[in-house]
Design a protein around this motif. Sequence first.
Motif, PDB file in Angstrom:
ATOM      1  N   THR A  68       0.961  -1.290   0.044  1.00  0.00           N
ATOM      2  CA  THR A  68       0.082  -0.171  -0.008  1.00  0.00           C
ATOM      3  C   THR A  68       0.717   1.237  -0.009  1.00  0.00           C
ATOM      4  O   THR A  68       0.242   2.286  -0.061  1.00  0.00           O
ATOM      5  CB  THR A  68      -0.926  -0.104   1.245  1.00  0.00           C
ATOM      6  N   GLY A  69       2.317   1.214  -0.001  1.00  0.00           N
ATOM      7  CA  GLY A  69       3.097   2.126  -0.040  1.00  0.00           C
ATOM      8  C   GLY A  69       4.374   2.084  -0.996  1.00  0.00           C
ATOM      9  O   GLY A  69       4.422   1.165  -1.591  1.00  0.00           O
ATOM     10  N   VAL A  70       4.856   3.257  -1.085  1.00  0.00           N
ATOM     11  CA  VAL A  70       6.090   3.070  -2.045  1.00  0.00           C
ATOM     12  C   VAL A  70       7.223   3.678  -1.286  1.00  0.00           C
ATOM     13  O   VAL A  70       7.012   4.243  -0.356  1.00  0.00           O
ATOM     14  CB  VAL A  70       5.753   4.042  -3.430  1.00  0.00           C
ATOM     15  N   GLY A  71       8.294   3.210  -1.821  1.00  0.00           N
ATOM     16  CA  GLY A  71       9.682   3.686  -1.099  1.00  0.00           C
ATOM     17  C   GLY A  71      10.189   2.563  -0.374  1.00  0.00           C
ATOM     18  O   GLY A  71       9.946   1.476  -0.621  1.00  0.00           O
ATOM     19  N   PRO A  72      11.495   2.757   0.292  1.00  0.00           N
ATOM     20  CA  PRO A  72      12.136   1.636   0.967  1.00  0.00           C
ATOM     21  C   PRO A  72      11.311   0.967   1.716  1.00  0.00           C
ATOM     22  O   PRO A  72      10.475   1.683   2.515  1.00  0.00           O
ATOM     23  CB  PRO A  72      13.340   2.270   1.640  1.00  0.00           C
ATOM     24  N   ALA A  73      11.710  -0.408   2.026  1.00  0.00           N
ATOM     25  CA  ALA A  73      10.754  -1.051   2.893  1.00  0.00           C
ATOM     26  C   ALA A  73      10.700  -0.618   4.162  1.00  0.00           C
ATOM     27  O   ALA A  73       9.507  -0.634   4.727  1.00  0.00           O
ATOM     28  CB  ALA A  73      11.236  -2.722   2.876  1.00  0.00           C
ATOM     29  N   GLU A  74      11.677  -0.164   4.640  1.00  0.00           N
ATOM     30  CA  GLU A  74      11.653   0.151   6.181  1.00  0.00           C
ATOM     31  C   GLU A  74      10.821   1.572   6.207  1.00  0.00           C
ATOM     32  O   GLU A  74      10.032   1.822   7.185  1.00  0.00           O
ATOM     33  CB  GLU A  74      13.220   0.481   6.679  1.00  0.00           C
TER      34      GLU A  74
END
Length: 132
Positions: A100-106
């Motif tokens: 549900t999000g974008v970017g680095p996993a953390e």
Amino acid sequence: PRPVKARVTMGCLISKEAPTNAPAGRGPSALDVTQLKSYRDLFNRLDTNKDGKLTARELQEGALRELEFEATAKECKILVDEVTRTGEVDFSEFLTVMCTGVGPAEEVLLRRFNSVRKKLKYHSADLMAVAG
């Protein structure tokens, strides 16, 4: 234009190129192979007993260790309960949360924790307003 080859796995679109119209926070986002590996690596670091599943306790301990975020037991239980009724999140269920999000996993996981925390605060404020 050349069509993009893609396959769906575990509820997420896996492709060589992320579509430009993939909405973040509105269902599964496109994951490329690098992103999928990043999510798998984070999952494996959180899964301290290496049984292929995350419990709320592993999530709580991992949030502090991996994200330097002090998640409460309640926040972790809510995250787990959002995707499963067994109390343990496998990798495909973890992807359901993470897609549900974008970017680095953390960063994606940290935003999910912050989202849960905000919901709890709003719910608490609503209850206080009703009671008051």
